[in-house]
Design a protein around this motif. Sequence first.
Motif, PDB file in Angstrom:
ATOM      1  N   GLY A 379       2.639  12.795  73.430  1.00 47.89           N
ATOM      2  CA  GLY A 379       2.260  13.769  74.448  1.00 47.89           C
ATOM      3  C   GLY A 379       3.340  14.799  74.686  1.00 47.89           C
ATOM      4  O   GLY A 379       4.046  15.231  73.773  1.00 47.89           O
ATOM      5  N   ASP A 380       3.507  15.178  75.964  1.00 43.83           N
ATOM      6  CA  ASP A 380       4.504  16.176  76.337  1.00 43.83           C
ATOM      7  C   ASP A 380       5.777  15.546  76.889  1.00 43.83           C
ATOM      8  O   ASP A 380       6.699  16.238  77.294  1.00 43.83           O
ATOM      9  CB  ASP A 380       3.927  17.128  77.400  1.00 43.83           C
ATOM     10  N   GLY A 381       5.805  14.213  76.953  1.00 43.51           N
ATOM     11  CA  GLY A 381       6.956  13.537  77.538  1.00 43.51           C
ATOM     12  C   GLY A 381       8.092  13.370  76.554  1.00 43.51           C
ATOM     13  O   GLY A 381       8.060  13.854  75.420  1.00 43.51           O
ATOM     14  N   ASP A 382       9.132  12.655  77.011  1.00 39.87           N
ATOM     15  CA  ASP A 382      10.320  12.423  76.199  1.00 39.87           C
ATOM     16  C   ASP A 382      10.308  11.021  75.622  1.00 39.87           C
ATOM     17  O   ASP A 382      11.331  10.325  75.589  1.00 39.87           O
ATOM     18  CB  ASP A 382      11.570  12.634  77.054  1.00 39.87           C
ATOM     19  N   VAL A 383       9.137  10.577  75.164  1.00 37.90           N
ATOM     20  CA  VAL A 383       8.981   9.239  74.605  1.00 37.90           C
ATOM     21  C   VAL A 383       8.791   9.338  73.097  1.00 37.90           C
ATOM     22  O   VAL A 383       7.891  10.054  72.621  1.00 37.90           O
ATOM     23  CB  VAL A 383       7.793   8.488  75.240  1.00 37.90           C
ATOM     24  N   LEU A 384       9.640   8.648  72.369  1.00 39.51           N
ATOM     25  CA  LEU A 384       9.555   8.609  70.906  1.00 39.51           C
ATOM     26  C   LEU A 384       8.910   7.282  70.512  1.00 39.51           C
ATOM     27  O   LEU A 384       9.439   6.215  70.821  1.00 39.51           O
ATOM     28  CB  LEU A 384      10.953   8.725  70.306  1.00 39.51           C
ATOM     29  N   ARG A 385       7.759   7.362  69.865  1.00 41.54           N
ATOM     30  CA  ARG A 385       7.048   6.142  69.451  1.00 41.54           C
ATOM     31  C   ARG A 385       7.368   5.847  67.981  1.00 41.54           C
ATOM     32  O   ARG A 385       7.231   6.707  67.111  1.00 41.54           O
ATOM     33  CB  ARG A 385       5.544   6.300  69.645  1.00 41.54           C
ATOM     34  N   LEU A 386       7.778   4.599  67.743  1.00 37.52           N
ATOM     35  CA  LEU A 386       8.121   4.155  66.397  1.00 37.52           C
ATOM     36  C   LEU A 386       7.220   2.994  66.025  1.00 37.52           C
ATOM     37  O   LEU A 386       7.102   2.013  66.784  1.00 37.52           O
ATOM     38  CB  LEU A 386       9.589   3.723  66.349  1.00 37.52           C
ATOM     39  N   VAL A 387       6.594   3.099  64.870  1.00 37.42           N
ATOM     40  CA  VAL A 387       5.645   2.093  64.399  1.00 37.42           C
ATOM     41  C   VAL A 387       6.059   1.665  62.993  1.00 37.42           C
ATOM     42  O   VAL A 387       6.451   2.503  62.171  1.00 37.42           O
ATOM     43  CB  VAL A 387       4.201   2.647  64.391  1.00 37.42           C
ATOM     44  N   GLY A 388       5.973   0.376  62.707  1.00 40.42           N
ATOM     45  CA  GLY A 388       6.312  -0.088  61.375  1.00 40.42           C
ATOM     46  C   GLY A 388       5.942  -1.535  61.179  1.00 40.42           C
ATOM     47  O   GLY A 388       5.169  -2.111  61.955  1.00 40.42           O
ATOM     48  N   HIS A 389       6.485  -2.129  60.145  1.00 41.17           N
ATOM     49  CA  HIS A 389       6.244  -3.543  59.868  1.00 41.17           C
ATOM     50  C   HIS A 389       7.547  -4.171  59.403  1.00 41.17           C
ATOM     51  O   HIS A 389       8.435  -3.500  58.856  1.00 41.17           O
ATOM     52  CB  HIS A 389       5.150  -3.726  58.814  1.00 41.17           C
ATOM     53  N   ALA A 390       7.688  -5.468  59.636  1.00 38.91           N
ATOM     54  CA  ALA A 390       8.903  -6.190  59.257  1.00 38.91           C
ATOM     55  C   ALA A 390       8.600  -7.672  59.205  1.00 38.91           C
ATOM     56  O   ALA A 390       7.764  -8.185  59.957  1.00 38.91           O
ATOM     57  CB  ALA A 390      10.019  -5.912  60.259  1.00 38.91           C
ATOM     58  N   HIS A 391       9.278  -8.361  58.311  1.00 37.78           N
ATOM     59  CA  HIS A 391       9.235  -9.818  58.309  1.00 37.78           C
ATOM     60  C   HIS A 391      10.437 -10.362  57.544  1.00 37.78           C
ATOM     61  O   HIS A 391      10.950  -9.713  56.637  1.00 37.78           O
ATOM     62  CB  HIS A 391       7.929 -10.355  57.711  1.00 37.78           C
ATOM     63  N   ILE A 392      10.878 -11.537  57.972  1.00 39.60           N
ATOM     64  CA  ILE A 392      11.936 -12.243  57.264  1.00 39.60           C
ATOM     65  C   ILE A 392      11.276 -13.098  56.192  1.00 39.60           C
ATOM     66  O   ILE A 392      10.356 -13.854  56.471  1.00 39.60           O
ATOM     67  CB  ILE A 392      12.752 -13.128  58.221  1.00 39.60           C
ATOM     68  N   GLU A 393      11.753 -12.949  54.972  1.00 39.51           N
ATOM     69  CA  GLU A 393      11.092 -13.583  53.835  1.00 39.51           C
ATOM     70  C   GLU A 393      10.900 -15.084  54.060  1.00 39.51           C
ATOM     71  O   GLU A 393      11.840 -15.800  54.408  1.00 39.51           O
ATOM     72  CB  GLU A 393      11.907 -13.339  52.570  1.00 39.51           C
ATOM     73  N   SER A 394       9.652 -15.525  53.891  1.00 43.35           N
ATOM     74  CA  SER A 394       9.262 -16.943  53.933  1.00 43.35           C
ATOM     75  C   SER A 394       9.259 -17.545  55.336  1.00 43.35           C
ATOM     76  O   SER A 394       9.041 -18.743  55.479  1.00 43.35           O
ATOM     77  CB  SER A 394      10.171 -17.809  53.036  1.00 43.35           C
ATOM     78  N   LEU A 395       9.468 -16.726  56.371  1.00 44.35           N
ATOM     79  CA  LEU A 395       9.555 -17.297  57.714  1.00 44.35           C
ATOM     80  C   LEU A 395       8.363 -16.971  58.607  1.00 44.35           C
ATOM     81  O   LEU A 395       8.418 -17.231  59.812  1.00 44.35           O
ATOM     82  CB  LEU A 395      10.849 -16.850  58.396  1.00 44.35           C
ATOM     83  N   GLY A 396       7.318 -16.385  58.057  1.00 42.73           N
ATOM     84  CA  GLY A 396       6.097 -16.229  58.837  1.00 42.73           C
ATOM     85  C   GLY A 396       6.117 -15.039  59.780  1.00 42.73           C
ATOM     86  O   GLY A 396       6.905 -14.104  59.636  1.00 42.73           O
ATOM     87  N   PRO A 397       5.226 -15.053  60.815  1.00 43.24           N
ATOM     88  CA  PRO A 397       5.018 -13.884  61.682  1.00 43.24           C
ATOM     89  C   PRO A 397       6.209 -13.600  62.590  1.00 43.24           C
ATOM     90  O   PRO A 397       7.056 -14.454  62.842  1.00 43.24           O
ATOM     91  CB  PRO A 397       3.784 -14.276  62.505  1.00 43.24           C
ATOM     92  N   LEU A 398       6.234 -12.361  63.100  1.00 38.55           N
ATOM     93  CA  LEU A 398       7.282 -11.954  64.018  1.00 38.55           C
ATOM     94  C   LEU A 398       7.150 -12.675  65.347  1.00 38.55           C
ATOM     95  O   LEU A 398       6.042 -12.947  65.826  1.00 38.55           O
ATOM     96  CB  LEU A 398       7.208 -10.440  64.270  1.00 38.55           C
ATOM     97  N   GLN A 399       8.308 -12.954  65.971  1.00 39.24           N
ATOM     98  CA  GLN A 399       8.302 -13.451  67.331  1.00 39.24           C
ATOM     99  C   GLN A 399       8.164 -12.284  68.301  1.00 39.24           C
ATOM    100  O   GLN A 399       8.550 -11.148  68.001  1.00 39.24           O
ATOM    101  CB  GLN A 399       9.598 -14.217  67.629  1.00 39.24           C
ATOM    102  N   SER A 400       7.678 -12.593  69.493  1.00 42.94           N
ATOM    103  CA  SER A 400       7.440 -11.539  70.477  1.00 42.94           C
ATOM    104  C   SER A 400       8.734 -10.900  70.974  1.00 42.94           C
ATOM    105  O   SER A 400       8.707  -9.797  71.527  1.00 42.94           O
ATOM    106  CB  SER A 400       6.657 -12.100  71.672  1.00 42.94           C
ATOM    107  N   ASP A 401       9.878 -11.580  70.816  1.00 42.28           N
ATOM    108  CA  ASP A 401      11.136 -11.001  71.287  1.00 42.28           C
ATOM    109  C   ASP A 401      11.836 -10.162  70.219  1.00 42.28           C
ATOM    110  O   ASP A 401      13.010  -9.787  70.391  1.00 42.28           O
ATOM    111  CB  ASP A 401      12.081 -12.076  71.807  1.00 42.28           C
ATOM    112  N   THR A 402      11.150  -9.842  69.116  1.00 45.45           N
ATOM    113  CA  THR A 402      11.667  -8.841  68.172  1.00 45.45           C
ATOM    114  C   THR A 402      11.867  -7.527  68.928  1.00 45.45           C
ATOM    115  O   THR A 402      11.016  -7.134  69.725  1.00 45.45           O
ATOM    116  CB  THR A 402      10.684  -8.650  67.010  1.00 45.45           C
ATOM    117  N   ARG A 403      12.967  -6.855  68.688  1.00 40.13           N
ATOM    118  CA  ARG A 403      13.253  -5.666  69.482  1.00 40.13           C
ATOM    119  C   ARG A 403      13.969  -4.597  68.663  1.00 40.13           C
ATOM    120  O   ARG A 403      14.587  -4.886  67.631  1.00 40.13           O
ATOM    121  CB  ARG A 403      14.105  -6.028  70.696  1.00 40.13           C
ATOM    122  N   LEU A 404      13.861  -3.379  69.166  1.00 44.60           N
ATOM    123  CA  LEU A 404      14.582  -2.239  68.610  1.00 44.60           C
ATOM    124  C   LEU A 404      15.955  -2.195  69.271  1.00 44.60           C
ATOM    125  O   LEU A 404      16.121  -2.613  70.424  1.00 44.60           O
ATOM    126  CB  LEU A 404      13.807  -0.960  68.905  1.00 44.60           C
TER     127      LEU A 404
END
Length: 674
Positions: A379-404
């Motif tokens: 929008g017109d605000g000062d918010v930068l949205r970043l979208v992507g994908h990541a995983h640690i090999e062989s360790l399954g889905p991301l935990q909810s506390d994954t963070r930037l």
Amino acid sequence: MSRTTPPRVSVIIPAYNAMPELTRCVTSVMEQTLDPDEIEIIAVDDGSTDGTGPELDRLAQSCSTMRVVHQPNSGGAGGPRNTGLDRAAGDFVFFLDSDDYLGPDALRRMVAMADENRTDVVLGKMVSVGGRAVPTAVFSHNQPRTDVFSSAAYRTLGCWKLFRRSLIERLNLRFPPYRNCEDKPFTAAAFLNADGISVVADYDCYYSRNRRNGNNLTLTAADLVHRMDGTRLCFETVARYLDPGPRQDRIMRRHVEWELCGPLRALLPRESEQRAREVFYPQFRHWAQTYVSEGVFQSIAPQDRLIVHLLRADRYEDLMTVARCAKEDAGRGHVVDKGRVYWSHPFFRDPAKAVPDACFDATSRIPVHHELTEAAWTGDGDVLRLVGHAHIESLGPLQSDTRLVLRPSGFRHPDIPVPTTVGTGPHDGQDAATGFTADVDLDTVDSGAPLGSGRWDLYLDVRAQGVSRTVRLRRVRTDANGERHAPPQRELAPGHRPGHGPTTARPFFTPHGDFSLDLREAEADPICRVTGIAWDTSAPAILVVSGRPTGDAAVRPVTALRAEEDSGSVREVPLLYARDGSCAFTAVLPVGKLPPGRWTLTLRTDDPGRRIPVPPVRGLSGTRWFRASRLGRPYYAKPLPGGPRGALVLRVAPVRLTAAALRRVRGISRWTTG
């Protein structure tokens, strides 16, 4: 034809039974775009028997700046290279193997890079011909001036580079008489003593190829017997020129991985039992005990850690078992336990082997696959949205506390964590469980406060099964033109940043594809300008900074020159204003009294929160002095690149006494024998 001026480059070509590749090698030098009068070719026929000598003589007849030397066979490339060095007169020396060749504009570009940046070594981009392995990491982008600690230059120790001849002569460098690894200690010594290294990555400079007859020395002299002396000299060279500590560890790690552990795994099992146990094993063990510090040990891969541990513990039989089964064991999986990842080697937690868990810990090395797929302002605000994908090999889905994580670059500030929403895929065919989205509100991201000015590098703290890995946020893929497009820069809303002027946020990708964000407070009318920076000619440890206000001459808004060390220590000296009404000022900083460290220079204003960076100055060299309070020990200060907001950074440190003494002794020796 006699020369009236020395050549810029002496190209030295060692040649032994080098037909038919030799002809293209030599003609590629003759056809350089650099003026032929600025190149001398010194070709050394090392006792060839296949027509190499006559071919060199034939080529020399059409090139007045080419000299041919015929000598008995020396058994390796080092001897003829030394013969060429003894005759070289150029400002620079380039070593060209007789089976390789140069791009037409290679020497001109490399000499220009060295001249423009005052560097001692230049690496030109290498190209593989016929499948021969060449280094690639260091050639990802041009590097006008760097060093072995800030680049991947040390990964390539072949001598196919441009060297400033004064560096070679100052160190009295020559090649040892070995059939393999003879160029590694030579190049290592040059790298570790060079006043700057340059990299030409935007032009194919050096074409490396295998000979048709397969008799490259790297192939015909690959056994351990041909490698051990060169390896020993590599370790000794690093120990000679670098004091123990993190810098030595970083360089020593390369030799532990490539010259100790790699050859031991691949070549030691091929030797007879007697030679393996009595000849080579004691040497490998000595290197592991002498040169693998705890810092090096922690930084190498589990496969190498296990080898080093067994060498230190003098367990020959177990070491040979590990070496013989290396390929099979490399493919074994991992075990996750209490947030750590371990290599599932047969020795892992085997009571009979009693090998520490630390030898198998792969947590910091297990691959993290990730990519930033979208980056956009919302929008017109000062918010930068970043979208992507990541995983640690062989360790399954991301935990909810994954963070930037926002991490400051070149200035002091705590890391800033930003929560993410996980499971927001799929993205380009990725599993939905690997997706993440993060909204970075620049007005509140720093614990409710706006993000401060400066460069911020973005990282991703990826978490799965209790394991945490922090990686640089990046975009690997590029468009059809090889580019990555970041969101446009944005003027941030001033209402949320009290006490600050207009601020611009500029997202960008580095040449490696890493994502960063640069915030700069606009200063349409700078209150002063720095007009000069120089070392006092009568006192080498005094830095003189001069400047003048840009507005009303009666206003003196700048009060002091400030030096701030990375740890937070501050030194200030007042500005001395001229009495002629011009309001020009001078500041005299006694750098010789600063403690060792990295010192960032700024000008302090009447506003305590506002500082003006002192800009780096092209041509400002380093300086040395003797510190009486430390028993006359020599110290140095030199400018460094990359200060916060473009400010000049000085590194202050003691001169390494062993290296300085060695250079002095060699200099006296050359003077007395010259």
